[in-house]
Design a protein around this motif. Sequence first.
Motif, mmCIF file in Angstrom:
data_model
loop_
_atom_site.group_PDB
_atom_site.id
_atom_site.type_symbol
_atom_site.label_atom_id
_atom_site.label_comp_id
_atom_site.label_asym_id
_atom_site.label_seq_id
_atom_site.Cartn_x
_atom_site.Cartn_y
_atom_site.Cartn_z
ATOM 1 N N PRO A 1 0.836 -1.203 0.000
ATOM 2 C CA PRO A 1 0.000 0.000 0.000
ATOM 3 C C PRO A 1 0.874 1.256 0.000
ATOM 4 O O PRO A 1 1.937 1.284 0.622
ATOM 5 N N GLU A 2 0.423 2.275 -0.705
ATOM 6 C CA GLU A 2 1.158 3.540 -0.752
ATOM 7 C C GLU A 2 0.541 4.583 0.166
ATOM 8 O O GLU A 2 1.207 5.541 0.533
ATOM 9 N N LYS A 3 -0.712 4.403 0.517
ATOM 10 C CA LYS A 3 -1.409 5.342 1.395
ATOM 11 C C LYS A 3 -1.986 4.581 2.574
ATOM 12 O O LYS A 3 -2.348 3.413 2.465
ATOM 13 N N GLY A 4 -2.100 5.279 3.686
ATOM 14 C CA GLY A 4 -2.714 4.704 4.864
ATOM 15 C C GLY A 4 -4.227 4.763 4.771
ATOM 16 O O GLY A 4 -4.792 5.411 3.895
ATOM 17 N N LYS A 5 -4.902 4.047 5.674
ATOM 18 C CA LYS A 5 -6.362 4.047 5.753
ATOM 19 C C LYS A 5 -6.780 4.648 7.085
ATOM 20 O O LYS A 5 -6.171 4.352 8.123
ATOM 21 N N LYS A 6 -7.823 5.436 7.028
ATOM 22 C CA LYS A 6 -8.365 5.978 8.269
ATOM 23 C C LYS A 6 -9.051 4.856 9.033
ATOM 24 O O LYS A 6 -9.780 4.050 8.458
ATOM 25 N N ALA A 7 -8.805 4.810 10.325
ATOM 26 C CA ALA A 7 -9.441 3.807 11.177
ATOM 27 C C ALA A 7 -9.484 4.346 12.595
ATOM 28 O O ALA A 7 -8.682 5.201 12.972
ATOM 29 N N LYS A 8 -10.415 3.836 13.350
ATOM 30 C CA LYS A 8 -10.544 4.268 14.735
ATOM 31 C C LYS A 8 -9.295 3.854 15.511
ATOM 32 O O LYS A 8 -8.868 2.701 15.478
ATOM 33 N N GLY A 9 -8.689 4.795 16.186
ATOM 34 C CA GLY A 9 -7.512 4.521 16.983
ATOM 35 C C GLY A 9 -6.199 4.634 16.225
ATOM 36 O O GLY A 9 -5.141 4.571 16.824
ATOM 37 N N THR B 1 0.627 9.164 10.382
ATOM 38 C CA THR B 1 0.900 8.474 9.120
ATOM 39 C C THR B 1 1.253 7.010 9.343
ATOM 40 O O THR B 1 0.745 6.125 8.642
ATOM 41 N N SER B 2 2.126 6.722 10.312
ATOM 42 C CA SER B 2 2.558 5.337 10.514
ATOM 43 C C SER B 2 1.408 4.450 11.000
ATOM 44 O O SER B 2 1.295 3.293 10.586
ATOM 45 N N GLY B 3 0.531 4.975 11.843
ATOM 46 C CA GLY B 3 -0.614 4.197 12.314
ATOM 47 C C GLY B 3 -1.583 3.870 11.197
ATOM 48 O O GLY B 3 -2.081 2.748 11.092
ATOM 49 N N ARG B 4 -1.858 4.864 10.357
ATOM 50 C CA ARG B 4 -2.773 4.634 9.230
ATOM 51 C C ARG B 4 -2.165 3.691 8.200
ATOM 52 O O ARG B 4 -2.861 2.854 7.618
ATOM 53 N N PHE B 5 -0.859 3.815 7.973
ATOM 54 C CA PHE B 5 -0.205 2.898 7.034
ATOM 55 C C PHE B 5 -0.257 1.469 7.570
ATOM 56 O O PHE B 5 -0.488 0.522 6.818
ATOM 57 N N ALA B 6 -0.052 1.319 8.881
ATOM 58 C CA ALA B 6 -0.116 -0.018 9.495
ATOM 59 C C ALA B 6 -1.504 -0.629 9.319
ATOM 60 O O ALA B 6 -1.633 -1.826 9.057
ATOM 61 N N VAL B 7 -2.550 0.177 9.429
ATOM 62 C CA VAL B 7 -3.916 -0.328 9.229
ATOM 63 C C VAL B 7 -4.102 -0.795 7.783
ATOM 64 O O VAL B 7 -4.679 -1.867 7.534
ATOM 65 N N ALA B 8 -3.601 -0.023 6.809
ATOM 66 C CA ALA B 8 -3.728 -0.418 5.402
ATOM 67 C C ALA B 8 -2.989 -1.729 5.140
ATOM 68 O O ALA B 8 -3.511 -2.628 4.467
#
Length: 163
Positions: A12-20, A24-31
């Motif tokens: 993935p090149e972009k992160g995803k919005k998610a609760k919690g 940038t690194s947290g959203r990328f980890a979710v993706a």
Amino acid sequence: MPRYEYRVVPAPEKGKKAKGAKGTSGRFAVALQDLMNEMGAAGWEYQRTDTLPCQERVGLTGRQTTFQHMLVFRRTLAAEAVSDEEVTALLAAPEDEPEADALEEPETAEEPADPQPEKRDAVAAARDVAAALSARAREGKAPALGPATQGDKPGSKADVAAE
């Protein structure tokens, strides 16, 4: 010895919005987590992440080398896979000669037709793969990576980022 098939997908090149998920690194980890869970649910086991060079065209005549981040997954092939001896025989056989077994008709009506049509289909599929690999090798190209069939592709762009 187990046989595997591999699938390589872009990271993935972009992160995803998610609760919690903050930053940038947290959203990328979710993706990345969503992609890996989706592939795992389909039976694919994560192996590694590779960064590979890729030449791209720039303008009319220019070329530029970029680096692509790829995730490598594998899964075990079914038990009906072709044996090593059959693959060796298929690679050694000339491509333009038809298979002798396919041309033979049963000599008498008492002889059964073909007790294992699935195995014959697997051998034919292996012959097609071997022919394609041989053709690419003669052209000086590496084997193509990616899904074995079109049915393995994800359903939508939201399933796998950048695909």
